[in-house]
Design a protein around this motif. Structure first.
Motif, PDB file in Angstrom:
ATOM      1  N   VAL A 127       0.856  -1.181   0.000  1.00 35.22           N
ATOM      2  CA  VAL A 127       0.000   0.000   0.000  1.00 35.22           C
ATOM      3  C   VAL A 127       0.897   1.238   0.000  1.00 35.22           C
ATOM      4  CG1 VAL A 127      -1.860   1.251   1.172  1.00 35.22           C
ATOM      5  CG2 VAL A 127      -1.753  -1.252   1.330  1.00 35.22           C
ATOM      6  N   ASP A 128       0.832   2.001  -1.098  1.00 37.12           N
ATOM      7  CA  ASP A 128       1.633   3.228  -1.201  1.00 37.12           C
ATOM      8  C   ASP A 128       0.901   4.243  -2.063  1.00 37.12           C
ATOM      9  OD1 ASP A 128       1.938   2.291  -3.799  1.00 37.12           O
ATOM     10  OD2 ASP A 128       4.028   1.696  -3.543  1.00 37.12           O
ATOM     11  N   ALA A 129       1.604   5.254  -2.514  1.00 40.95           N
ATOM     12  CA  ALA A 129       0.975   6.327  -3.283  1.00 40.95           C
ATOM     13  C   ALA A 129       0.398   5.833  -4.604  1.00 40.95           C
ATOM     14  CB  ALA A 129       1.983   7.444  -3.535  1.00 40.95           C
ATOM     15  N   GLU A 130       0.874   4.698  -5.106  1.00 42.83           N
ATOM     16  CA  GLU A 130       0.377   4.148  -6.369  1.00 42.83           C
ATOM     17  C   GLU A 130      -0.879   3.306  -6.183  1.00 42.83           C
ATOM     18  OE1 GLU A 130       3.403   2.078  -8.467  1.00 42.83           O
ATOM     19  OE2 GLU A 130       4.899   3.652  -8.189  1.00 42.83           O
ATOM     20  N   GLY A 131      -1.300   3.087  -4.936  1.00 38.78           N
ATOM     21  CA  GLY A 131      -2.485   2.285  -4.675  1.00 38.78           C
ATOM     22  C   GLY A 131      -2.151   1.039  -3.881  1.00 38.78           C
ATOM     23  N   GLU A 132      -2.877  -0.057  -4.165  1.00 42.66           N
ATOM     24  CA  GLU A 132      -2.709  -1.312  -3.443  1.00 42.66           C
ATOM     25  C   GLU A 132      -2.440  -2.432  -4.433  1.00 42.66           C
ATOM     26  OE1 GLU A 132      -5.406  -4.014  -0.407  1.00 42.66           O
ATOM     27  OE2 GLU A 132      -5.522  -1.829  -0.310  1.00 42.66           O
ATOM     28  N   ARG A 133      -1.355  -3.194  -4.188  1.00 44.52           N
ATOM     29  CA  ARG A 133      -0.955  -4.251  -5.120  1.00 44.52           C
ATOM     30  C   ARG A 133      -0.768  -5.560  -4.363  1.00 44.52           C
ATOM     31  NH1 ARG A 133       2.150  -0.023  -5.772  1.00 44.52           N
ATOM     32  NH2 ARG A 133       4.150  -0.969  -5.250  1.00 44.52           N
ATOM     33  N   PRO A 134      -1.509  -6.613  -4.731  1.00 46.86           N
ATOM     34  CA  PRO A 134      -1.417  -7.882  -3.997  1.00 46.86           C
ATOM     35  C   PRO A 134      -0.351  -8.818  -4.549  1.00 46.86           C
ATOM     36  CG  PRO A 134      -3.218  -7.981  -5.555  1.00 46.86           C
ATOM     37  CD  PRO A 134      -2.608  -6.617  -5.716  1.00 46.86           C
ATOM     38  N   SER A 135       0.184  -9.657  -3.674  1.00 42.21           N
ATOM     39  CA  SER A 135       1.090 -10.739  -4.039  1.00 42.21           C
ATOM     40  C   SER A 135       0.829 -11.897  -3.092  1.00 42.21           C
ATOM     41  CB  SER A 135       2.556 -10.316  -3.933  1.00 42.21           C
ATOM     42  OG  SER A 135       2.868  -9.253  -4.783  1.00 42.21           O
ATOM     43  N   THR A 136       1.279 -13.090  -3.444  1.00 44.65           N
ATOM     44  CA  THR A 136       1.157 -14.243  -2.554  1.00 44.65           C
ATOM     45  C   THR A 136       2.491 -14.961  -2.447  1.00 44.65           C
ATOM     46  OG1 THR A 136       0.359 -15.578  -4.413  1.00 44.65           O
ATOM     47  CG2 THR A 136      -1.305 -14.641  -2.931  1.00 44.65           C
ATOM     48  N   ALA A 137       2.703 -15.623  -1.302  1.00 44.41           N
ATOM     49  CA  ALA A 137       3.977 -16.297  -1.045  1.00 44.41           C
ATOM     50  C   ALA A 137       3.744 -17.650  -0.400  1.00 44.41           C
ATOM     51  CB  ALA A 137       4.849 -15.436  -0.136  1.00 44.41           C
ATOM     52  N   LEU A 138       4.528 -18.625  -0.804  1.00 45.02           N
ATOM     53  CA  LEU A 138       4.544 -19.921  -0.125  1.00 45.02           C
ATOM     54  C   LEU A 138       5.584 -19.932   0.991  1.00 45.02           C
ATOM     55  CD1 LEU A 138       3.660 -22.877   0.140  1.00 45.02           C
ATOM     56  CD2 LEU A 138       5.329 -23.458  -1.632  1.00 45.02           C
ATOM     57  N   ASN A 139       6.683 -19.220   0.802  1.00 45.55           N
ATOM     58  CA  ASN A 139       7.744 -19.178   1.811  1.00 45.55           C
ATOM     59  C   ASN A 139       7.670 -17.945   2.702  1.00 45.55           C
ATOM     60  OD1 ASN A 139       9.033 -21.604   1.440  1.00 45.55           O
ATOM     61  ND2 ASN A 139      10.699 -20.791   0.180  1.00 45.55           N
ATOM     62  N   GLU A 140       7.878 -16.747   2.106  1.00 42.13           N
ATOM     63  CA  GLU A 140       7.966 -15.576   2.957  1.00 42.13           C
ATOM     64  C   GLU A 140       7.790 -14.280   2.188  1.00 42.13           C
ATOM     65  OE1 GLU A 140      11.572 -17.241   3.066  1.00 42.13           O
ATOM     66  OE2 GLU A 140      11.587 -16.285   1.104  1.00 42.13           O
ATOM     67  N   VAL A 141       7.406 -13.267   2.945  1.00 39.68           N
ATOM     68  CA  VAL A 141       7.402 -11.873   2.504  1.00 39.68           C
ATOM     69  C   VAL A 141       8.450 -11.164   3.343  1.00 39.68           C
ATOM     70  CG1 VAL A 141       6.058  -9.733   2.337  1.00 39.68           C
ATOM     71  CG2 VAL A 141       4.959 -11.952   1.896  1.00 39.68           C
ATOM     72  N   VAL A 142       9.345 -10.425   2.690  1.00 37.00           N
ATOM     73  CA  VAL A 142      10.435  -9.759   3.394  1.00 37.00           C
ATOM     74  C   VAL A 142      10.400  -8.260   3.102  1.00 37.00           C
ATOM     75  CG1 VAL A 142      12.932  -9.649   3.759  1.00 37.00           C
ATOM     76  CG2 VAL A 142      11.855 -11.836   3.187  1.00 37.00           C
ATOM     77  N   VAL A 143      10.418  -7.468   4.166  1.00 37.22           N
ATOM     78  CA  VAL A 143      10.586  -6.021   4.056  1.00 37.22           C
ATOM     79  C   VAL A 143      11.977  -5.719   4.591  1.00 37.22           C
ATOM     80  CG1 VAL A 143       9.637  -3.751   4.604  1.00 37.22           C
ATOM     81  CG2 VAL A 143       8.115  -5.741   4.497  1.00 37.22           C
ATOM     82  N   GLU A 144      12.833  -5.112   3.769  1.00 35.57           N
ATOM     83  CA  GLU A 144      14.224  -4.970   4.173  1.00 35.57           C
ATOM     84  C   GLU A 144      14.813  -3.647   3.706  1.00 35.57           C
ATOM     85  OE1 GLU A 144      16.371  -8.191   2.395  1.00 35.57           O
ATOM     86  OE2 GLU A 144      15.245  -8.028   0.540  1.00 35.57           O
ATOM     87  N   LYS A 145      15.948  -3.308   4.281  1.00 34.23           N
ATOM     88  CA  LYS A 145      16.622  -2.057   3.957  1.00 34.23           C
ATOM     89  C   LYS A 145      16.980  -2.012   2.476  1.00 34.23           C
ATOM     90  CE  LYS A 145      21.301  -3.733   5.010  1.00 34.23           C
ATOM     91  NZ  LYS A 145      22.484  -3.552   5.881  1.00 34.23           N
ATOM     92  N   SER A 146      17.025  -0.809   1.929  1.00 33.39           N
ATOM     93  CA  SER A 146      17.400  -0.655   0.527  1.00 33.39           C
ATOM     94  C   SER A 146      18.743   0.053   0.372  1.00 33.39           C
ATOM     95  CB  SER A 146      16.319   0.120  -0.229  1.00 33.39           C
ATOM     96  OG  SER A 146      16.120   1.399   0.341  1.00 33.39           O
ATOM     97  N   GLU A 147      19.359   0.484   1.488  1.00 34.19           N
ATOM     98  CA  GLU A 147      20.649   1.163   1.446  1.00 34.19           C
ATOM     99  C   GLU A 147      21.678   0.343   2.207  1.00 34.19           C
ATOM    100  OE1 GLU A 147      20.578   5.282   2.596  1.00 34.19           O
ATOM    101  OE2 GLU A 147      18.462   5.477   2.041  1.00 34.19           O
ATOM    102  N   MET A 148      22.772   0.021   1.529  1.00 36.09           N
ATOM    103  CA  MET A 148      23.850  -0.722   2.188  1.00 36.09           C
ATOM    104  C   MET A 148      24.426   0.100   3.335  1.00 36.09           C
ATOM    105  SD  MET A 148      24.175  -3.680   0.794  1.00 36.09           S
ATOM    106  CE  MET A 148      25.815  -4.164   1.334  1.00 36.09           C
ATOM    107  N   GLY A 149      24.722  -0.569   4.436  1.00 37.86           N
ATOM    108  CA  GLY A 149      25.354   0.097   5.554  1.00 37.86           C
ATOM    109  C   GLY A 149      24.406   0.837   6.465  1.00 37.86           C
ATOM    110  N   HIS A 150      23.096   0.767   6.189  1.00 38.22           N
ATOM    111  CA  HIS A 150      22.109   1.447   7.017  1.00 38.22           C
ATOM    112  C   HIS A 150      21.012   0.475   7.420  1.00 38.22           C
ATOM    113  CE1 HIS A 150      23.650   5.516   6.369  1.00 38.22           C
ATOM    114  NE2 HIS A 150      23.833   5.176   5.104  1.00 38.22           N
ATOM    115  N   THR A 151      20.370   0.773   8.531  1.00 41.39           N
ATOM    116  CA  THR A 151      19.181   0.027   8.929  1.00 41.39           C
ATOM    117  C   THR A 151      17.939   0.734   8.394  1.00 41.39           C
ATOM    118  OG1 THR A 151      19.064   1.282  10.992  1.00 41.39           O
ATOM    119  CG2 THR A 151      20.268  -0.816  11.037  1.00 41.39           C
ATOM    120  N   VAL A 152      16.791   0.123   8.641  1.00 46.64           N
ATOM    121  CA  VAL A 152      15.519   0.734   8.274  1.00 46.64           C
ATOM    122  C   VAL A 152      14.589   0.625   9.483  1.00 46.64           C
ATOM    123  CG1 VAL A 152      14.549  -1.414   7.308  1.00 46.64           C
ATOM    124  CG2 VAL A 152      13.712   0.803   6.512  1.00 46.64           C
ATOM    125  N   ARG A 153      13.730   1.617   9.663  1.00 46.46           N
ATOM    126  CA  ARG A 153      12.764   1.583  10.755  1.00 46.46           C
ATOM    127  C   ARG A 153      11.444   1.027  10.239  1.00 46.46           C
ATOM    128  NH1 ARG A 153      11.962   3.691  15.777  1.00 46.46           N
ATOM    129  NH2 ARG A 153      13.984   4.747  15.669  1.00 46.46           N
TER     130      ARG A 153
END
Length: 281
Positions: A127-153
């Motif tokens: 869910v973002d400014a472009e709307g809502e986009r669905p996906s499905t997973a058998l193993n996992e969904v991962v939300v992770e940092k996009s910048e090397m050397g930094h964390t994400v909140r």
């Protein structure tokens, strides 16, 4: 006559795919492959679009490793089509038979001598400014940092109520099947794949609370990107979105499970012993 869809690992499955297609067609069965895989078999007339592969299909045959199985399940599950995995990879945790057993397995399937094992999948909505986009997973969904050397909140809410904010490299939302995939590498629990649960496991959390949590399957998990750093979202290893601060992912159990063909009851403990080389020391 039955209809079979084949999903191939293009670098490994060529010879086995061709011989399997010949065997099925010699018995008057219909065979379909994805357009992009047809060249591997050398018969472009068998190629169909991805949204046509599983419509009216009796079985999807996955020829490859666990990655090929994930792709096959993603195509088959929306049509409730069962998947039979043939292991051409190394680990082969999701697959059922080895290449030498393909014809015997197909004969048993055609004779009705098999069982179906349902595996829970996850449904994720970006869910973002472009709307809502669905996906499905058998193993996992991962939300992770996009910048090397930094964390994400990552701000997490459970069933609409704030839970906590993780300052971490990422957060894994896994199924029991996925408990032996990425979540395993961050010391998450191993869960019998026939269970229904959502595993929430932080990756390299910079905080005191860094433990994995096992949630009930109908728990709605919302992960919102906080702070001023963007994050990426991957589903079963496929990158699906880049989330700017303020965007989120909403995740819970899918109503459509994966249906895997097995021959006899699958001994989960034996699979663990074999794949992870366990036993007396």
């Amino acid at each position: 006559m039955s209809t079979f869809g084949l999903v191939l690992h293009r670098g490994r499955a060529g010879e086995l795919a061709r011989s399997t297609v010949e065997w099925l067609r010699a018995r008057d069965h219909e065979v379909r492959v994805l357009d992009e895989d047809a060249a591997v078999i050398g018969d472009p007339d068998l190629g169909v679009a991805s949204d046509e592969l599983c419509v009216g299909t009796d079985l999807v045959l996955s020829l490859g490793g666990d990655g090929t199985m994930l792709r096959a399940v993603d195509l088959a599950a929306p049509e409730d089509v069962p998947v039979l995995g043939v292991n051409l990879g190394q680990l082969g945790y999701l697959t059922e038979v080895e290449p030498s057993g393909v014809r015997v397995a197909l004969k048993r399937f055609l004779a009705g001598s098999y069982t179906l094992e349902e595996r829970m999948r996850l449904e994720a909505h970006v869910v973002d400014a472009e709307g809502e986009r669905p996906s499905t997973a058998l193993n996992e969904v991962v939300v992770e940092k996009s910048e090397m050397g930094h964390t994400v909140r990552l701000e997490v809410a459970l069933d609409g109520r704030p839970f906590t904010s993780y300052v971490a490299d990422g957060l894994i939302l896994a199924t029991p099947t996925g408990s032996t995939a990425y979540a395993f590498s961050v010391r998450g629990p191993i869960v019998d794949p026939r269970h229904r649960a959502v595993l929430m496991a932080p990756v390299a959390a910079h905080m005191l609370f860094d433990r994995s949590i096992v949630l009930r399957p109908d728990c709605e998990v919302v992960v919102r990107v906080g702070g001023d750093r963007a994050a990426g979202v991957s589903v079963d290893g496929r990158s699906v979105a880049r989330l700017l601060p303020g965007a989120s992912v909403r995740c819970r159990a899918s109503d459509r499970p994966a249906r895997l063909v097995t021959f006899g009851e699958r001994d989960f403990h034996a699979v663990l012993r074999e794949k992870f080389h366990l036993g007396p020391r």
